[in-house]
Design a protein around this motif. Sequence first.
Motif, PDB file in Angstrom:
ATOM      1  N   SER A  10       0.822  -1.219   0.000  1.00 39.84           N
ATOM      2  CA  SER A  10       0.000   0.000   0.000  1.00 39.84           C
ATOM      3  C   SER A  10       0.852   1.263   0.000  1.00 39.84           C
ATOM      4  N   ARG A  11       2.165   1.080   0.140  1.00 37.12           N
ATOM      5  CA  ARG A  11       3.143   2.167   0.143  1.00 37.12           C
ATOM      6  C   ARG A  11       2.973   3.127   1.322  1.00 37.12           C
ATOM      7  N   ILE A  12       2.397   2.612   2.414  1.00 33.41           N
ATOM      8  CA  ILE A  12       2.384   3.372   3.656  1.00 33.41           C
ATOM      9  C   ILE A  12       3.819   3.436   4.170  1.00 33.41           C
ATOM     10  N   LEU A  13       4.536   2.331   4.007  1.00 34.97           N
ATOM     11  CA  LEU A  13       5.969   2.277   4.304  1.00 34.97           C
ATOM     12  C   LEU A  13       6.695   1.818   3.040  1.00 34.97           C
ATOM     13  N   LYS A  14       7.925   2.297   2.863  1.00 35.41           N
ATOM     14  CA  LYS A  14       8.642   2.014   1.615  1.00 35.41           C
ATOM     15  C   LYS A  14       9.228   0.613   1.540  1.00 35.41           C
ATOM     16  N   ARG A  15       9.607   0.062   2.684  1.00 39.10           N
ATOM     17  CA  ARG A  15      10.245  -1.256   2.666  1.00 39.10           C
ATOM     18  C   ARG A  15       9.595  -2.184   3.681  1.00 39.10           C
ATOM     19  N   ARG A  16       9.528  -3.450   3.327  1.00 38.78           N
ATOM     20  CA  ARG A  16       8.920  -4.440   4.207  1.00 38.78           C
ATOM     21  C   ARG A  16       9.753  -4.621   5.477  1.00 38.78           C
ATOM     22  N   THR A  17      11.068  -4.489   5.364  1.00 36.02           N
ATOM     23  CA  THR A  17      11.913  -4.628   6.551  1.00 36.02           C
ATOM     24  C   THR A  17      11.612  -3.531   7.564  1.00 36.02           C
ATOM     25  N   VAL A  18      11.282  -2.337   7.078  1.00 38.33           N
ATOM     26  CA  VAL A  18      10.925  -1.238   7.982  1.00 38.33           C
ATOM     27  C   VAL A  18       9.607  -1.551   8.684  1.00 38.33           C
ATOM     28  N   SER A  19       8.631  -2.084   7.947  1.00 39.09           N
ATOM     29  CA  SER A  19       7.343  -2.413   8.574  1.00 39.09           C
ATOM     30  C   SER A  19       7.503  -3.531   9.597  1.00 39.09           C
ATOM     31  N   LYS A  20       8.379  -4.501   9.321  1.00 38.20           N
ATOM     32  CA  LYS A  20       8.645  -5.566  10.299  1.00 38.20           C
ATOM     33  C   LYS A  20       9.274  -4.982  11.558  1.00 38.20           C
ATOM     34  N   GLU A  21      10.231  -4.094  11.359  1.00 40.13           N
ATOM     35  CA  GLU A  21      10.928  -3.492  12.507  1.00 40.13           C
ATOM     36  C   GLU A  21       9.970  -2.679  13.372  1.00 40.13           C
ATOM     37  N   LEU A  22       9.113  -1.882  12.734  1.00 43.17           N
ATOM     38  CA  LEU A  22       8.140  -1.090  13.497  1.00 43.17           C
ATOM     39  C   LEU A  22       7.193  -2.004  14.281  1.00 43.17           C
ATOM     40  N   ALA A  23       6.745  -3.075  13.657  1.00 39.81           N
ATOM     41  CA  ALA A  23       5.835  -4.001  14.339  1.00 39.81           C
ATOM     42  C   ALA A  23       6.535  -4.686  15.515  1.00 39.81           C
ATOM     43  N   HIS A  24       7.780  -5.084  15.323  1.00 35.27           N
ATOM     44  CA  HIS A  24       8.533  -5.720  16.417  1.00 35.27           C
ATOM     45  C   HIS A  24       8.770  -4.755  17.571  1.00 35.27           C
ATOM     46  N   ASN A  25       8.790  -3.457  17.283  1.00 38.07           N
ATOM     47  CA  ASN A  25       8.994  -2.443  18.319  1.00 38.07           C
ATOM     48  C   ASN A  25       7.673  -1.885  18.852  1.00 38.07           C
ATOM     49  N   ASN A  26       6.566  -2.622  18.626  1.00 35.99           N
ATOM     50  CA  ASN A  26       5.238  -2.244  19.152  1.00 35.99           C
ATOM     51  C   ASN A  26       4.772  -0.879  18.663  1.00 35.99           C
ATOM     52  N   ARG A  27       5.096  -0.531  17.412  1.00 35.14           N
ATOM     53  CA  ARG A  27       4.709   0.760  16.851  1.00 35.14           C
ATOM     54  C   ARG A  27       3.655   0.618  15.752  1.00 35.14           C
ATOM     55  N   VAL A  28       3.053  -0.585  15.662  1.00 34.84           N
ATOM     56  CA  VAL A  28       1.967  -0.817  14.716  1.00 34.84           C
ATOM     57  C   VAL A  28       0.822  -1.480  15.480  1.00 34.84           C
ATOM     58  N   LEU A  29      -0.341  -0.845  15.420  1.00 41.82           N
ATOM     59  CA  LEU A  29      -1.520  -1.383  16.093  1.00 41.82           C
ATOM     60  C   LEU A  29      -2.599  -1.654  15.058  1.00 41.82           C
ATOM     61  N   VAL A  30      -3.348  -2.723  15.259  1.00 41.41           N
ATOM     62  CA  VAL A  30      -4.494  -3.033  14.408  1.00 41.41           C
ATOM     63  C   VAL A  30      -5.706  -3.113  15.310  1.00 41.41           C
ATOM     64  N   ASN A  31      -6.684  -2.289  15.014  1.00 41.22           N
ATOM     65  CA  ASN A  31      -7.906  -2.201  15.821  1.00 41.22           C
ATOM     66  C   ASN A  31      -7.575  -1.971  17.298  1.00 41.22           C
ATOM     67  N   GLY A  32      -6.564  -1.137  17.544  1.00 40.60           N
ATOM     68  CA  GLY A  32      -6.200  -0.749  18.906  1.00 40.60           C
ATOM     69  C   GLY A  32      -5.297  -1.717  19.644  1.00 40.60           C
ATOM     70  N   LYS A  33      -4.891  -2.808  18.997  1.00 44.94           N
ATOM     71  CA  LYS A  33      -4.034  -3.803  19.659  1.00 44.94           C
ATOM     72  C   LYS A  33      -2.701  -3.903  18.939  1.00 44.94           C
ATOM     73  N   ILE A  34      -1.623  -4.038  19.704  1.00 46.26           N
ATOM     74  CA  ILE A  34      -0.298  -4.216  19.134  1.00 46.26           C
ATOM     75  C   ILE A  34      -0.274  -5.538  18.368  1.00 46.26           C
TER      76      ILE A  34
END
Length: 92
Positions: A10-34
């Motif tokens: 969706s190009r919210i983030l440029k690289r998949r590795t960045v999205s993985k890193e953000l999720a591992h650092n609890n910086r991505v929530l879905v429906n209010g949950k990490i």
Amino acid sequence: MRLDKYLKVSRILKRRTVSKELAHNNRVLVNGKICKPAYEVKLNDEIEVIFGRRHLVVKVLQIKEVVKKNDADLLYEVVKEWTEPEENLFEE
């Protein structure tokens, strides 16, 4: 589709590795949950991504494996976006 891949496609983030890193650092929530990078994104999920002080909340409208750059923003709708104010470290 996995959360990390959706954020990339969706190009919210440029690289998949960045999205993985953000999720591992609890910086991505879905429906209010990490959520972990392997979370399976569903239609109408609300995804919040925290980039430092900036927050972006989007609603999933479509899920596609491949999308052209010009059509990437059709996959989601921005629900809310804000930046937290900088704390004044020099207050007395």
